[in-house]
Design a protein around this motif. Sequence first.
Motif, PDB file in Angstrom:
ATOM      1  N   PHE A  45       0.829  -1.205   0.000  1.00 37.78           N
ATOM      2  CA  PHE A  45       0.000   0.000   0.000  1.00 37.78           C
ATOM      3  C   PHE A  45       0.864   1.256   0.000  1.00 37.78           C
ATOM      4  O   PHE A  45       0.643   2.191  -0.784  1.00 37.78           O
ATOM      5  CB  PHE A  45      -0.919  -0.007   1.224  1.00 37.78           C
ATOM      6  N   VAL A  49       1.175   4.418  -2.648  1.00 37.91           N
ATOM      7  CA  VAL A  49       1.088   5.839  -2.269  1.00 37.91           C
ATOM      8  C   VAL A  49       2.324   6.580  -2.756  1.00 37.91           C
ATOM      9  O   VAL A  49       2.238   7.685  -3.308  1.00 37.91           O
ATOM     10  CB  VAL A  49       0.919   5.983  -0.741  1.00 37.91           C
ATOM     11  N   PHE A  52       2.181   7.082  -6.505  1.00 36.70           N
ATOM     12  CA  PHE A  52       1.168   8.066  -6.878  1.00 36.70           C
ATOM     13  C   PHE A  52       1.621   9.488  -6.538  1.00 36.70           C
ATOM     14  O   PHE A  52       1.617  10.384  -7.396  1.00 36.70           O
ATOM     15  CB  PHE A  52      -0.143   7.729  -6.155  1.00 36.70           C
ATOM     16  N   THR A  53       2.067   9.706  -5.280  1.00 38.63           N
ATOM     17  CA  THR A  53       2.493  11.055  -4.895  1.00 38.63           C
ATOM     18  C   THR A  53       3.763  11.455  -5.654  1.00 38.63           C
ATOM     19  O   THR A  53       3.938  12.616  -6.000  1.00 38.63           O
ATOM     20  CB  THR A  53       2.738  11.151  -3.377  1.00 38.63           C
ATOM     21  N   LEU A  56       2.790  12.736  -8.961  1.00 37.99           N
ATOM     22  CA  LEU A  56       2.241  14.098  -8.845  1.00 37.99           C
ATOM     23  C   LEU A  56       3.371  15.115  -8.686  1.00 37.99           C
ATOM     24  O   LEU A  56       3.373  16.167  -9.326  1.00 37.99           O
ATOM     25  CB  LEU A  56       1.303  14.183  -7.645  1.00 37.99           C
ATOM     26  N   LEU A  57       4.342  14.790  -7.810  1.00 43.24           N
ATOM     27  CA  LEU A  57       5.432  15.740  -7.564  1.00 43.24           C
ATOM     28  C   LEU A  57       6.268  15.958  -8.817  1.00 43.24           C
ATOM     29  O   LEU A  57       6.759  17.055  -9.059  1.00 43.24           O
ATOM     30  CB  LEU A  57       6.323  15.237  -6.426  1.00 43.24           C
ATOM     31  N   PHE A  59       5.425  16.380 -11.712  1.00 45.34           N
ATOM     32  CA  PHE A  59       4.871  17.410 -12.602  1.00 45.34           C
ATOM     33  C   PHE A  59       5.513  18.771 -12.359  1.00 45.34           C
ATOM     34  O   PHE A  59       5.552  19.621 -13.244  1.00 45.34           O
ATOM     35  CB  PHE A  59       3.360  17.549 -12.392  1.00 45.34           C
ATOM     36  N   ASN A  60       5.988  19.004 -11.118  1.00 43.85           N
ATOM     37  CA  ASN A  60       6.500  20.333 -10.779  1.00 43.85           C
ATOM     38  C   ASN A  60       7.941  20.327 -10.302  1.00 43.85           C
ATOM     39  O   ASN A  60       8.441  21.350  -9.865  1.00 43.85           O
ATOM     40  CB  ASN A  60       5.625  20.962  -9.686  1.00 43.85           C
ATOM     41  N   ILE A  75       7.050  23.963  -4.865  1.00 50.45           N
ATOM     42  CA  ILE A  75       5.998  22.979  -4.584  1.00 50.45           C
ATOM     43  C   ILE A  75       5.465  23.168  -3.171  1.00 50.45           C
ATOM     44  O   ILE A  75       4.255  23.181  -2.941  1.00 50.45           O
ATOM     45  CB  ILE A  75       6.541  21.538  -4.750  1.00 50.45           C
ATOM     46  N   GLY A  81      -1.861  22.707  -1.848  1.00 50.35           N
ATOM     47  CA  GLY A  81      -1.789  21.280  -1.504  1.00 50.35           C
ATOM     48  C   GLY A  81      -0.433  20.674  -1.772  1.00 50.35           C
ATOM     49  O   GLY A  81      -0.251  19.477  -1.567  1.00 50.35           O
ATOM     50  N   LEU A  84       1.218  19.181   1.298  1.00 50.66           N
ATOM     51  CA  LEU A  84       0.568  17.936   1.725  1.00 50.66           C
ATOM     52  C   LEU A  84       1.062  16.756   0.891  1.00 50.66           C
ATOM     53  O   LEU A  84       1.447  15.718   1.438  1.00 50.66           O
ATOM     54  CB  LEU A  84      -0.956  18.065   1.594  1.00 50.66           C
ATOM     55  N   ILE A  85       1.089  16.934  -0.435  1.00 53.14           N
ATOM     56  CA  ILE A  85       1.535  15.851  -1.321  1.00 53.14           C
ATOM     57  C   ILE A  85       3.001  15.524  -1.038  1.00 53.14           C
ATOM     58  O   ILE A  85       3.391  14.369  -0.926  1.00 53.14           O
ATOM     59  CB  ILE A  85       1.362  16.256  -2.800  1.00 53.14           C
ATOM     60  N   LEU A  88       3.243  13.673   2.270  1.00 57.37           N
ATOM     61  CA  LEU A  88       2.875  12.259   2.128  1.00 57.37           C
ATOM     62  C   LEU A  88       4.042  11.466   1.555  1.00 57.37           C
ATOM     63  O   LEU A  88       4.352  10.364   2.013  1.00 57.37           O
ATOM     64  CB  LEU A  88       1.660  12.120   1.209  1.00 57.37           C
TER      65      LEU A  88
END
Lengths: 187, 166
Positions: A45, A49, A52-53, A56-57, A59-60, A75, A81, A84-85, A88
Amino acid sequence: MTLKRRIAEWIEHRTGLESAAKQFLYEEIPASASWHQVFGSVAVFLFLVQAFTGLLLSFNYAGTPGEAYNSLRYIITELTGGSLIRGLHHWGASFMIVVVVLHMMQVFIWGAYKKPREATWMVGVVLLLIVLAFGLTGYLLPWDNRAYWGTVVTTQIMHRISLLVWCLVHKIVCTKTGQILLVGAES
Amino acid sequence: MNQNLEQDRRTFLLSAIYGLWALIGLLLAIPASIYLLWPPRPKKEDVWVEAGTVGELKLDAPAELVFRRNRVDGWKVASEKSTTWAVKVSDQEVIAFAPQCPHLGCAYHWNAAKHEFLCPCHASTFSIQGDVLTGPAPRALDRYELKIEQGKVLVGAIRKSGGDAG
């Protein structure tokens, strides 16, 4: 047959995805099963996570020495947010190392590596090394002072190991560890 | 009866598991969509850049001043060359025009003989106050925010002029 069922059958017939998933999800579990066996699933799990995070990171994030730190600061401080990302991802990495080690200890203490699961243990060792390597490389990504000195320390460790191997191969008088360290410090 | 009870228990646990997964999925999906779709909140700070000194400007003689300023785009800071046409009205007052013609963004220049700004692209002309005299320009020349401190001309952001053209 409903449309949904037909699509599922079509995929199942060609990939076997459904039966493969069921093999894991609907596995018969002995009555002795308990909470100490959750660590493997927790690790999976946490890996999801992290993936996924991390996506997302990315991208920037700019992975160059000059811009890595600035893009991370952007960032965290300017993106909505973003902290937060990033949080995580940052804490998830530490959790993952902790959980993976707990998992290994559990498997060892309960003897779950014994016949017929020796191959599972070997795969696990490889996965542990991969997790540690990812933990290290991820630690370097912010490229702040901590990351820089982390790089210095880990490359020095590899340097020392290569020196040790060199000494062994050439049978040179490297009997004292101090001498190896001295050679390392001079170069 | 017992079979049914077992079935119910199984169904309940399955839905509990799927429910938990849905909850976890939502907890990840909501911040992720905010992160991806919400606009960032850039830290706006007024940056004043020295374009020149009041002393180097002559009364009623517009001069082109060249300076460097930092442009911040996300995490990237780029230093770029900027110019302004500066007009000294008095020792206490200087006007700094943005260097683009408000028509299509060409670089205009000061025509000293005719005492007007002339854009070479479509022949718009502007007075020394920046007002449109002739040509297709839709409004007066844009101006930099400006302040004078200890004889130095400091410029800020470009402010668009009002539509005071005929």
